[in-house]
Structure formats: structure tokens, C-alpha cells
Design an enzyme around this catalytic site. Sequence first.
Site, PDB file in Angstrom:
ATOM      1  N   GLU A 434       0.838  -1.186   0.000  1.00 48.49           N
ATOM      2  CA  GLU A 434       0.000   0.000   0.000  1.00 48.49           C
ATOM      3  C   GLU A 434       0.884   1.251   0.000  1.00 48.49           C
ATOM      4  OE1 GLU A 434      -2.088   0.090   3.684  1.00 48.49           O
ATOM      5  OE2 GLU A 434      -2.689   2.185   3.460  1.00 48.49           O
ATOM      6  N   ASP A 512      -0.979  -1.393   5.903  1.00 51.25           N
ATOM      7  CA  ASP A 512      -0.903  -0.906   7.275  1.00 51.25           C
ATOM      8  C   ASP A 512      -1.805  -1.734   8.177  1.00 51.25           C
ATOM      9  OD1 ASP A 512       0.741   1.075   6.448  1.00 51.25           O
ATOM     10  OD2 ASP A 512      -0.799   2.652   6.418  1.00 51.25           O
ATOM     11  N   ASP A 514      -3.955  -0.919  10.167  1.00 52.74           N
ATOM     12  CA  ASP A 514      -5.033  -0.075  10.702  1.00 52.74           C
ATOM     13  C   ASP A 514      -6.281  -0.213   9.834  1.00 52.74           C
ATOM     14  OD1 ASP A 514      -4.524   1.243   8.392  1.00 52.74           O
ATOM     15  OD2 ASP A 514      -3.974   3.158   9.300  1.00 52.74           O
ATOM     16  N   ASP A 516      -7.647   1.705   7.546  1.00 52.67           N
ATOM     17  CA  ASP A 516      -7.468   1.931   6.118  1.00 52.67           C
ATOM     18  C   ASP A 516      -6.765   0.759   5.453  1.00 52.67           C
ATOM     19  OD1 ASP A 516      -8.759   4.244   5.772  1.00 52.67           O
ATOM     20  OD2 ASP A 516      -6.971   5.538   5.700  1.00 52.67           O
TER      21      ASP A 516
END
Length: 646
Positions: A434, A512, A514, A516
Site C-alpha cells: 500500500e 498498514d 489499521d 485503512d
Amino acid sequence: MSEEIKKNNYSADSIQALEGMEHVRMRPSMYIGDVGVRGLHHLVYEVVDNSIDEAMGGHCDTIGVAINEDGSVTVEDNGRGIPVDLHKKEGVSALEVVMTKIGAGGKFDKDSYKVSGGLHGVGVSVVNALSVHMKSTVFREGKIYEQEYERGKSLYPVKQIGETDKRGTRQTFYPDDTIFTQTTEFSYDTLSARMRELSFLNKGITITFTDKREVDEKGEFKSEVFHSTEGLKEYIRYLDGNREPIIAHVISMDHEKGEIPVEVALIYNTSYTENIFSYVNNINTHEGGTHLQGFRSGLTRTLKKYADASGMLDKLKFEIAGDDFREGLTAIISVKVAEPQFEGQTKTKLGNREVVSPVSQAVGEMLENYLEENPNDARLIIQKVILAAQARHAAKKAREMVQRKTVMGGGGLPGKLSDCSEQDPARCEVYLVEGDSAGGTAKQGRDRAFQAILPLRGKILNVEKAMHHKVFENEEIRNIFTALGVTVGTEEDSKALNLSKLRYHKVIIMCDADVDGSHISTLILTFFFRFMKELIEEGHVYIAAPPLYLVKKGNKKEYAWNDVQRDQANERMGGSAAIQRYKGLGEMNAEQLWETTMDPNFRTLRQVNIDSLAEADQVFSMLMGDEVPPRREFIEKNAVYANIDA
Ligand code: 0RA
């Protein structure tokens, strides 16, 4: 010469000795496919299948399945109970024959509705052979009988242990950990999904599923009750619950009688994906086969005839293809075949030719009736088909562009790909990363000999909502196709992916840790699921697990993947360590990323697999679809596993 004879005798003897139960233990994969997670769960399906057969014969309506506190599994039904009287030929009880002789399952019950075969239907004795311990309890004619076994051998003759007014059979088994060396732990989600599927496929039966290994805050076991009165019709509503239908009703039929019982249900939705699930004797036929062929031909023939007669196609400049009739279609076909021939790589393709025409005819009749009675819906379907045909022309051009670049190397590899030097795909892996910045770190940190990096920009296209030509026009997606070296078949009956030129055997999604990041992982997975299913099925797709914390004190440092690990690391360092929470891959330097997430000796990769295509479809359509409430509910329920933003 005498040596020769001896040898032959010896092998003949050893085959004799290996017959039956011993053979199952020597070659378990021949009977249950594999001895991994899949094979383990197969044991449960085998036992449940027997109870389903009893129910389909009209002798029982309730099946209880439980994972017990100690990890064993119990399956109980309220059927007639396996007979316990003497089996004349074998000289032991019928129950003992069923439990300890390979291939004995139910053969002495001539009028039973028994269609098991293929993958399942190997017999409960196989489960017994692969269990350290098994216990059968039969409630029959006012009495309770019991027999126990160890690794398939009976410990004592069937004995009566009491009286009862119940009827039925209860089977409890403990899988053998010397056979299932990978794990003997049953997955709640896997079994639950299968029980739900079985209840839709066999309407009227109640299946209760309970996990006794844990209790919730209220002190209760996790438990679900599955019951479907409408069968496939309800299954369609479940699968398409997060999609928007374009017609008023689920179209369905159930031909119970006749040589080949056929059940079909279908609906059209506003999406662009074709979603057909086919079953033979309750087994998902991933590779399709003759029943699917019959379904398609019945659908195409009937819709085409109606469209032609309606005059709606008059102004159309090109032919409508079979595919066009299936865009936005969700359908389930379930047939029962007495002697199924399974073909194909995974033996999930029905080969029986005699199935084609009855299915085609039944589907044709069903559709014809519906179109006659619902002219409004009929028009909506034909309009959708015409749109699909137009879009297909656009998509074909876009796809050809990708193919040309991929196959002929016209555009070469994507500029953003940092390739590895190793040539053997089996040893190569590619990280889909990403963002450009994390991509840069990964490029520095990797072992360039066998690790390639493809950075992806931001959120990739949500293929769940995009028309196909948009998908093939999307740059990130084209980069993935080109980098992986795979192409999509263009033949009408084979949209299969060509994996023969796959450039990396491990495709690793690294995002990541998280909200997102999970969203992006899910978008990429959705793309793979819809357009490169084979890549997942062949076990090529993985998800990298970057750490959440760095715990540091003096020159000691440890990484942590969750709060518990973080606290334990802190304790090991005597408390008061400095804790850094990684907000994203970008906060790690190249060395840290290598150590934690890319070094094959230390990283943890989660391999993505599909237990049930239908279940996966339902989850993806929900996560990526328009409806927010179900997504939120799923995320709340699976908060640890899928923190995807709603
Ligand atoms: C054959 C004959 C009969 C019962 C069954 C099979 C039977 C097998 C299983 C396996 C799981 N549950 C089952 N329930 C019944 C009995 C025939 C009779 O009573 O006349």
C-alpha cells in the site's frame, strides 16, 4: 525364482493385512482428501451426511452438532437409529459392521434415499479409523445401546445400557492427532458455514450447532439453529441480501420427483458479477459440470426466445453472447444423482451426461412461467442483458489491451514493479504494498534475489461495484495482471485464469495494520476473489502481518503484534519500556520491515483460503456493497479479525 515368488506372496499378504481400516490409516488422503484442516473438518461432514440421509429418507427432522469441551465432536439425530441386531454374514451387530468395515455404510437398507457419493459418502467407518476414540449410542425400540472404538477397533460388542423413549443415533469422535498432525482443532466458522449451507440445501431439517469449548459473558455456549422452510429460495436471499435486486421475486423450482431431483433458484441484481453455485448430493461442485451446463443452456435458450419474441433486440447491432444472460445473476442449482461421476482436478466437476437435459428442461419451464406471469420483470431482465452485451464489447477491448501487453510483453512489466532476480516462480514472491512510500521502504528492506515489490496507489478500485470494462481499464489492476503474468480466458465456457505463466508463487498483500490498511487488503482480496479466484484456490495468496508495537528499553527491543504481547514484552524488560505504536508501514525503516514482516524466517504470513465459495461471496458482497448496517454488524462481531471501516 523362489525369491520372486516369496516377494509376490509377501506383497499379496501385506495388501490383505492392509485391507480396510488399516489402509485408511495408512493412506488417509485417499479417503478424505488430505489430513490438514480441510480433511479434519471432512470427518464432521461425513458423520453429518449420514444423518442428513436419514432425514432425506423422511425418518428424522433434527440434527444436533456440537464441538465438545474436550475438542471432540458429537453428531446426534432423531432418526430410526442404526440397527444393532446380528449381521448374519459378519457375525457381529449391524452397528459394528457400519462402524468398523470399510464400504459397509447403510448398504443393507435397500429402500433408503441414499445418494451420497464422491467426496463424501466414504462411510462413517473412515471417521472411526481416523479417531483415537469413538462412541456410538443408538436409541432404538425403547432401548439404549452403546459401543466404543479405538482407532477403528471395537472395544467390546454392542451392549444395552438402558431404556429410553427416544429414537436416534449419537456419534462422538476424537480425531487422531497422529494422523491430523497439523491440527485437531475444529473451526467454529467453518463448521457453522457448512451447517447453514446444509440447512438451505435440505429444507425442513433443523440443525443445531453448539460450541461447548467456551462460554460467553452470560455463561452460555455459542450456538446457532439453522432451519430453512424455503430452501434454495431462502439461500438466494441470504447470499444476495446485500445486493439490490432488479426483479420482484426469487425465481425458483423444486422437482423432487423424477429420475434426477433438481432444485434451482435465481435472481437478478444490479451488480455486474455472475454468481452461480452448483451442488451435487450436497457437495459444492466448484468446477461445475453437466448440471451447470444444463442450467446455462436452459437459461440462455429461454431468455433468448423471449427476447427475440419481444422485439427488444431488433435494433441491436451485434449478437448476444451466453455471458450476457448471466451478468448480475445469482443462482443455485442442486441436484441429487444416484451414481455421480466426479471429474476434474479437484474431483468437483459432475460428468454424468444424462443430467444435462432434465436440468435444462426444468430451468426452461421455470423461467418461461415466470416471464409469462411477470412481464415487467421480464423486460427488466432483457434490458439488463442488452446492457451487458454492450458493456462486453467495451470490456473486450480493454481486456485485450491488458492481454496484449501481458502476453507479448508489449508494455513490458509495470514501471512501478521492482522485480526479483530469481527466475523460478516457485521460489519468487511479490509484495503488493500500500502506497509509494511503504513501497520504497519494502524495496530497500527486501531480499532482491527472490522478493519483488509492487506498490499500489491508495485505494484500488472496488470491483464489487464496477462494470467489467472499468476493472480492466484500471491502471492498478492492470499492473497486478501484468506483474503476475496471468491472463483471463476469453472462451465462452472457460473464463478460467491461466496460471501457467504465474511469475510468483507467493502473492503477499502488505498493508498498514489499521482501518485503512484492512480496507485496502479487502479491496485487493475482493479483486482476487472476483477475477483471480484460482489464485486463492491454489493457495498463492497471503497476507503479511506487520507488528503493531515496538517495545524498547536500553539495547533490548521486541516487536508485538497485539496488546498482550506488548504487555508481556514490557514485563520481560522489567516494565517502563518505551512503547512505539506503528501507525503504518511507513513508520518502520527498511531493516525493521525486513525483520518483522518480510524475512521468511521470522515473518508470519496468513494464507488466504476459501472454505466455502458461497460464504465468501456473501461476505465480500457485504463488505464491499452499498448496505452499511450489515457491514457494521459484521465488523462489530469480527472486530479482531476484520477491522474494516464502515
Ligand atoms: C439403515 C437402516 C436403518 C437405519 C439406518 C441405516 C440409519 C443410519 C444412520 C446413520 C446416522 N443416523 C442414522 N440413522 C439411521 C434402520 C432401518 C429400520 O429401522 O427399519
